[in-house]
Enzyme design. Structure first.
Site, PDB file in Angstrom:
ATOM      1  N   LYS A  85       0.811  -1.222   0.000  1.00  0.00           N
ATOM      2  CA  LYS A  85       0.000   0.000   0.000  1.00  0.00           C
ATOM      3  C   LYS A  85       0.848   1.279   0.000  1.00  0.00           C
ATOM      4  O   LYS A  85       0.465   2.275  -0.600  1.00  0.00           O
ATOM      5  CB  LYS A  85      -0.941   0.011   1.214  1.00  0.00           C
ATOM      6  CG  LYS A  85      -2.040  -1.032   1.140  1.00  0.00           C
ATOM      7  CD  LYS A  85      -3.010  -0.881   2.292  1.00  0.00           C
ATOM      8  CE  LYS A  85      -3.992  -2.017   2.339  1.00  0.00           C
ATOM      9  NZ  LYS A  85      -4.977  -1.863   3.413  1.00  0.00           N
ATOM     10  N   ASP A 121      -9.847   2.750   2.714  1.00  0.00           N
ATOM     11  CA  ASP A 121      -9.900   2.118   4.047  1.00  0.00           C
ATOM     12  C   ASP A 121     -10.586   3.026   5.080  1.00  0.00           C
ATOM     13  O   ASP A 121     -11.403   2.554   5.876  1.00  0.00           O
ATOM     14  CB  ASP A 121      -8.490   1.775   4.545  1.00  0.00           C
ATOM     15  CG  ASP A 121      -7.946   0.487   3.934  1.00  0.00           C
ATOM     16  OD1 ASP A 121      -8.756  -0.342   3.464  1.00  0.00           O
ATOM     17  OD2 ASP A 121      -6.717   0.308   3.938  1.00  0.00           O
TER      18      ASP A 121
END
Ligand code: NAP
Length: 303
Positions: A85, A121
């Site tokens: 990420k 997220d």
């Protein structure tokens, strides 16, 4: 092409067309158990989009060449999971503002020959909290365990939604302190809270946790503790209290050990399946500019 459990960089390099074509997926190091394909393939089917979503086992040194193949292979987008990420930020053409602040991306959209990075997220977490507990982050005093990638997304979301207070508890105090300093401008305004600070870091020692739990509404586990059966609880069960809401972003088909401990203590608790669902639904919305078929995705996740 026969679709294996997980595809590889070599599969991307020697790409063989399949029907329906694979045009979405997730890059991660250990993706064999990722639930994203079942969730996204159900969404694609429900939406009538003739394409598939696949798992790709990609090592850190393979990330750049793998991303470079997304446009030539006509991908619509990609998800990223551990450990890609942060690194992926450096390999995309554009990053949206929220993802740049968080310092990580979990979603890429391929558009006009470019790779655009996003992070769903934090907003997926906010939707999950609303769904699980019928509350908004704005009203909550949050104790966040962890200061890694997922915790950073959650902390930024809490700050932007103006939560009452935010305490970041982490093993590595320097990492937590750096995160809190980035968020300080959001917590400058006064709130009537009594003697406790609106924004602070603590270690994981029992006395500090006990004090903060008495001054918190929502405890979030954003560490990987609980993924393995022998892991200790992120907070000792004896510290959990009935007034708490507990959200464990670790997900499993049943309750995690932390969720079970919380329920035994009389608290309300949920595991990270709802965050997984909503971060995925938000990725779908980015890829296709239309609402995600959330209920079909939920059904596919719950099995
Ligand atoms: P990460 O960037 O590696 O961060 C992990 C964090 O956990 C760090 O703050 C680390 O502390 C802490 N930690 C690790 N092991 C620990 C231990 N034994 N004791 C105490 N603290 C520990 O990982 P991440 O990407 O944030 O992911 C964290 C977890 O969230 C993973 O299990 C991931 O699968 C899950 N996740 C779930 C969703 C969802 O949709 N439900 C979304 C994203 C992630 P230090 O800083 O001290 O090293």
């Amino acid at each position: 092409m026969i679709v294996k459990e997980s595809l590889t960089l070599a599969d991307l390099q020697n790409w063989k067309k399949s029907r329906p074509p694979i045009r979405l997926g997730v890059f991660g190091q250990a993706v064999a158990h990722s639930l994203s394909p079942q969730m996204h393939n159900a969404a694609l089917e429900k939406a009538g989009l003739a394409m598939r979503y696949a798992r790709f086992a990609i090592a850190p040194e393979e990330l750049k060449p793998a991303l470079e193949l997304l446009v030539p292979r006509d991908f619509a987008g990609m998800n990223l999971t551990v450990p890609h990420k942060v690194a992926a930020l450096g390999f995309v053409d554009e990053v949206d503002d929220a993802a740049a602040e968080i310092g990580a991306i979990n979603t890429i959209k391929c558009e006009d020959g470019k790779l655009r990075g996003f992070n769903t997220d934090g907003s997926g977490f906010a939707r999950a909290i609303r769904e699980e507990f019928a509350v908004d982050l704005r009203d909550l005093r949050v104790l966040l365990l962890g200061a890694g990638g997922a915790a950073r997304a959650i902390a930024w979301q809490c700050a932007k939604e103006n939560c009452e207070r935010l305490v970041v508890a982490n093993r590595d105090g320097g990492k937590a302190a750096a995160l809190v300093e980035e968020l300080r401008p959001f917590f400058a305004g006064p709130r009537v809270l009594g003697p406790v600070a609106r924004l602070q870091t603590i270690g994981l020692d029992e006395a500090a946790l006990r004090f903060q739990i008495a001054n918190s509404d929502l405890v979030v586990n954003a560490t990987p503790l609980g993924r393995n059966r022998n892991d200790p609880l992120p907070v000792p069960a004896r510290l959990l209290e009935p007034h708490l809401m507990i959200y464990d972003i670790v997900y499993s088909s049943g309750p995690t050990a932390f969720v079970s401990g919380a329920v035994e203590a009389g608290a309300r608790a949920a595991n990270g399946q709802s965050m997984l669902l909503h971060q995925g639904a938000l990725a779908f919305e980015i890829w296709f500019d239309r609402p995600a078929p959330v209920e079909a995705m939920r059904k596919a996740l719950l099995g």
